[in-house]
Design a protein around this motif. Structure first.
Motif, PDB file in Angstrom:
ATOM      1  N   ILE A  15      59.593  74.377  35.277  1.00 31.22           N
ATOM      2  CA  ILE A  15      58.625  75.457  34.461  1.00 31.22           C
ATOM      3  C   ILE A  15      58.946  76.776  34.385  1.00 31.22           C
ATOM      4  CG2 ILE A  15      56.078  75.041  35.439  1.00 31.22           C
ATOM      5  CD1 ILE A  15      57.083  72.387  33.951  1.00 31.22           C
ATOM      6  N   LEU A  20      53.519  79.689  31.991  1.00 27.98           N
ATOM      7  CA  LEU A  20      53.933  78.121  31.858  1.00 27.98           C
ATOM      8  C   LEU A  20      52.945  78.317  33.035  1.00 27.98           C
ATOM      9  CD1 LEU A  20      54.499  75.717  30.648  1.00 27.98           C
ATOM     10  CD2 LEU A  20      56.347  76.159  30.907  1.00 27.98           C
ATOM     11  N   VAL A  34      52.517  69.165  28.049  1.00 23.87           N
ATOM     12  CA  VAL A  34      53.055  70.540  27.578  1.00 23.87           C
ATOM     13  C   VAL A  34      54.853  70.975  26.656  1.00 23.87           C
ATOM     14  CG1 VAL A  34      54.381  73.139  28.998  1.00 23.87           C
ATOM     15  CG2 VAL A  34      53.051  71.706  29.638  1.00 23.87           C
ATOM     16  N   LYS A  36      58.117  72.537  25.212  1.00 24.65           N
ATOM     17  CA  LYS A  36      59.747  73.122  25.519  1.00 24.65           C
ATOM     18  C   LYS A  36      60.938  73.124  25.540  1.00 24.65           C
ATOM     19  CE  LYS A  36      61.040  75.600  29.515  1.00 24.65           C
ATOM     20  NZ  LYS A  36      61.362  76.166  30.664  1.00 24.65           N
TER      21      LYS A  36
END
Length: 147
Positions: A15, A20, A34, A36
């Motif tokens: 993270i 973010l 999320v 990514k």
């Protein structure tokens, strides 16, 4: 193509990036999905020391299981060390048991009286060193007894 989700905690090195981190911190929910790099991550916000309990672990796991099952995610993985580290004031093995139990209970679907039965369950994979297999089994047994 199989859908997979990785469950992380807000302090995980994956993270990265100010935006973010702010997104997760400013979210009104304790879990956030999320994307990514084309991968799906479920990020669990940091819990305060006073709110860490086995019930909190169960509720978090159940919420994630329900959400991922709705989206037809085939399986999700969580790192054993990350899980037990996030709840460091609790006994490690019992944290794993509570998470697995909450996951199984959160995934439960009552379909007995539905005319169209479309059961779907996201499978949980606990990545670790295999020392917690007995705790994983205990969590599943406890959930099976309750449902």
């Amino acid at each position: 193509m199989s859908m997979k989700a990785t469950i992380l905690f807000a302090n995980d090195p994956l993270i990265t990036g100010k935006s973010l981190k702010q997104f997760v911190e400013n979210s009104s929910t304790s879990i956030n999905k999320v994307y990514k790099g084309g991968e799906l991550f479920v990020v669990i916000k940091k819990t305060e020391r006073g709110t860490k309990s086995y019930e909190n672990v169960r509720m978090t796991a159940g919420s994630i299981a329900r959400e991922l099952s709705k989206q037809k995610v085939e399986y999700a993985s969580i790192n054993e060390n990350a899980l037990t580290g996030a709840y460091d004031s609790l006994e490690k093995g019992l944290v794993v048991t509570a998470f697995v139990e909450g996951w199984a209970l959160g995934s439960y679907q009552f379909l007995k009286y539905k005319s169209i039965k479309e059961a779907f369950k996201t499978n949980l994979q606990v990545d670790g060193y295999g020392k917690t297999q007995s705790y994983i089994n205990a969590g599943q047994i406890r959930a099976d007894t309750a449902s």
